[in-house]
Write a protein that holds these residues in place. Structure first.
Motif, short mmCIF file in Angstrom:
data_model
loop_
_atom_site.label_atom_id
_atom_site.label_comp_id
_atom_site.label_asym_id
_atom_site.label_seq_id
_atom_site.Cartn_x
_atom_site.Cartn_y
_atom_site.Cartn_z
N LEU A 225 -14.70 1.67 24.70
CA LEU A 225 -14.06 0.90 24.81
C LEU A 225 -12.55 1.41 25.74
N ILE A 226 -12.28 -0.54 26.50
CA ILE A 226 -11.37 -0.60 26.65
C ILE A 226 -10.54 -1.68 26.09
N VAL A 227 -9.78 -1.58 25.75
CA VAL A 227 -8.47 -2.08 25.23
C VAL A 227 -7.27 -2.07 26.28
N THR A 228 -6.63 -3.31 25.95
CA THR A 228 -6.00 -4.01 27.25
C THR A 228 -4.46 -4.69 26.51
N THR A 229 -3.84 -4.43 26.56
CA THR A 229 -2.54 -5.43 26.23
C THR A 229 -1.89 -5.63 27.20
N SER A 230 -0.59 -5.86 26.97
CA SER A 230 0.18 -6.13 27.55
C SER A 230 1.88 -5.60 27.37
N THR A 231 2.78 -5.17 28.16
CA THR A 231 4.27 -5.40 28.32
C THR A 231 4.77 -6.36 27.19
N ALA A 232 4.56 -7.45 27.41
CA ALA A 232 5.24 -8.66 26.90
C ALA A 232 5.01 -8.46 25.66
N LYS A 233 3.64 -7.80 24.77
CA LYS A 233 2.91 -7.74 23.72
C LYS A 233 3.95 -6.06 23.25
N ALA A 234 3.44 -4.92 23.74
CA ALA A 234 4.01 -3.90 23.35
C ALA A 234 5.45 -4.57 23.20
N THR A 235 5.68 -5.12 23.99
CA THR A 235 8.20 -5.55 23.51
C THR A 235 8.59 -5.97 22.08
N VAL A 236 7.51 -6.79 21.93
CA VAL A 236 7.88 -7.64 21.02
C VAL A 236 6.97 -6.39 19.72
N GLU A 237 6.06 -6.53 20.15
CA GLU A 237 5.39 -4.81 18.53
C GLU A 237 6.36 -4.02 18.36
N ALA A 238 7.38 -3.70 20.00
CA ALA A 238 7.92 -2.55 19.81
C ALA A 238 9.26 -2.98 18.77
N LYS A 239 9.89 -3.62 19.02
CA LYS A 239 11.18 -4.67 18.45
C LYS A 239 11.06 -4.74 16.99
N ARG A 240 9.93 -5.21 16.72
CA ARG A 240 9.13 -5.43 15.62
C ARG A 240 9.71 -4.42 14.82
N LEU A 241 8.69 -3.27 15.10
CA LEU A 241 8.52 -1.99 14.53
C LEU A 241 10.13 -1.57 14.63
N ALA A 242 11.12 -1.73 15.43
CA ALA A 242 12.09 -0.99 15.42
C ALA A 242 12.88 -1.79 14.48
N GLU A 243 13.07 -2.95 14.52
CA GLU A 243 13.26 -3.19 12.86
C GLU A 243 13.81 -3.25 11.75
N ALA A 244 11.97 -2.80 11.61
CA ALA A 244 11.58 -2.31 10.36
C ALA A 244 12.17 -0.93 9.65
N ALA A 245 12.32 0.22 10.85
CA ALA A 245 12.42 1.35 10.48
C ALA A 245 14.52 0.94 9.96
N PHE A 246 15.39 0.77 11.42
CA PHE A 246 16.29 0.57 10.66
C PHE A 246 16.11 0.09 9.57
N LYS A 247 15.94 -0.95 8.86
CA LYS A 247 15.65 -1.16 7.46
C LYS A 247 15.33 -0.54 6.59
N ILE A 248 14.21 0.64 7.17
CA ILE A 248 13.70 2.05 5.67
C ILE A 248 14.88 2.95 6.49
N ILE A 249 15.39 3.43 7.69
CA ILE A 249 16.63 4.77 7.34
C ILE A 249 18.11 4.60 7.51
#
Length: 426
Positions: A225-249
């Protein structure tokens, strides 16, 4: 005639809807298979994976040489050995209790099993052919002999590792070692809770990216299976993940960290481009993941990948002939490294341990907002381990025996002071 036209219109409409549904299903079906595979992997009580390099080493080296002017022939030789290496991890829940859990980690270094670690029935087994590995990376016989002599002098029971033999140690002893040199039990419990919360956030990010990605099946390989996303989508998700991690740590610093992260993203946001991930699924189970990291290098061609291969089940067994590791010298060596001055003065190991006992009592007092003397007994109990004896002499004073050495520690009246240690009995 009207009936014929009505039937024809109905037929065309039905065919159009069928084709439309088929196209929609063709796009949805691979995602459903990925979701099923993810659920199966999450529910697996026995599984494993291997992390390795893929693609062409020559393609990767060509990019490195293009980007770097000081990449030597020696660097290339070492890089090829590393590229031909892998790390495998496997787990087996075995039973309902955590004491039944089995874990295995193996590192293969250019064809040599460089490290093999297993936990079976709460016993840790380790094998690391030090001599063979050192030789592979250029160490001379004299270098190896000197290394062996030094290590054997500090911790004699580690000598079998030079010959590629197994050593073992009880998990309970390792737990005590971790508590002494890795923080208090409460801190470890907090880290475990944080890790579980972070794992949930990572899973959410993966699901979010998959939901918004395009997934198609390789016509030449139905399992691919070939999964294609984009740097824009990955950046948005990386920001969400980082903010969630900040709140946890670190909840108290989360807002400031998120603001700083947003400024950094605004300033250095990557140009939007496709990101391709390759996934192999067989009968509802993942078999491999692979990402070509050369796609992120501007102007690079070819394929250099990080590849993860999944195994449904791996048998984890206790090796035979393992020699029991005497951990007392190991504890003493670590205590010497942790103590002020590196443990080179006074009564030696006992003085180092006495220093640690005193510091632990002060740490307990700081945590509980009390006086160190009230926590010396608790610290002494925590430090009790093979080869080390801690005896309370009187309030605030303890005597520590390690091997043939003896030392005395007196804790300070308040947490602002430092423990006082002297060689010899109290």
């Amino acid at each position: 005639m009207k009936r014929f036209l009505a039937g024809a219109v109905a037929g065309v409409t039905a065919l159009t809807l069928t084709v439309g549904c088929a196209n929609q299903f063709q796009q949805l079906e691979p995602k459903l298979e990925l979701k099923k595979a993810a659920e199966n992997l999450g529910a697996a009580g026995k599984a494993g994976f291997t992390l390795k390099a893929g693609g062409s080493i020559d393609d990767v080296i060509a990019v490195i040489k293009k980007e770097s002017t000081d990449f030597t022939a020696e660097d290339e030789e070492i890089f090829r050995k590393i590229y031909n290496s892998s790390v495998s991890l496997a787990w087996d829940k075995a039973g309902e209790s955590v004491t039944d859990d089995r874990v295995m980690m193996t590192a293969n270094i250019d064809g040599v099993t460089g490290l093999d670690v297993r936990t079976v029935d709460e016993v840790l087994y380790v094998r690391a052919p030090v001599t063979e590995l050192a030789s592979k990376f250029g160490a001379t016989s004299a270098d190896i002999a000197e290394m062996r002599s030094g290590m054997s002098a500090e911790v004699p029971s580690l000598a079998p590792l030079f010959d590629g033999e197994w050593v073992s140690v009880a998990a309970t002893d390792l737990k005590k070692l971790g508590e002494q040199f890795g923080g208090a039990t409460a801190a470890a419990a907090n880290q475990q809770e944080q890790s579980e919360k972070l794992a949930v956030e990572f899973k959410t990010s993966a699901e979010n990216l998959l939901e918004s990605a395009d997934v198609v099946r390789d016509e030449q390989d139905k399992k691919h299976l070939i999964v294609t996303t984009s740097t824009a989508k990955a950046t948005v998700e990386a920001k969400r993940l980082a903010e969630a991690a900040f709140k946890i740590i670190s909840p108290e610093a989360a807002a400031e960290a998120a603001e700083s992260l947003q400024k950094e993203i605004d300033k250095n946001a990557p140009a939007d481009k496709p990101i391709v991930l390759d996934i192999w699924v067989d009968n509802g189970r993942f078999t491999a993941f692979e990402i070509n990291y050369l796609q992120f290098v501007e102007g690079a061609t070819g394929r250099g990948t990080v590849r993860i291969e999944i195994a449904d089940s791996v048998d984890i067994t206790a090796p035979s002939g393992a020699q029991k590791l005497d951990i007392a010298p190991l504890f003493e060596a670590l205590a010497g490294a942790a103590a002020p001055g590196g443990g080179t003065s006074g009564a030696g190991a006992a003085e180092n341990w006495a220093e640690l006992v005193g510091q632990q009592a002060v740490l307990f007092a700081l945590t509980e907002q009390g006086k160190p003397a009230d926590y010396l007994k608790k610290a002494a109990k925590q430090m009790a381990m093979p080869g080390v004896k801690v005896q309370i002499v009187r309030k605030g004073v303890a005597q520590v025996t390690s091997g043939t050495s003896v030392a005395c520690v007196t804790v300070p009246a308040t947490t602002r002071g430092e423990p006082k240690v002297k060689a010899g009995a109290c």
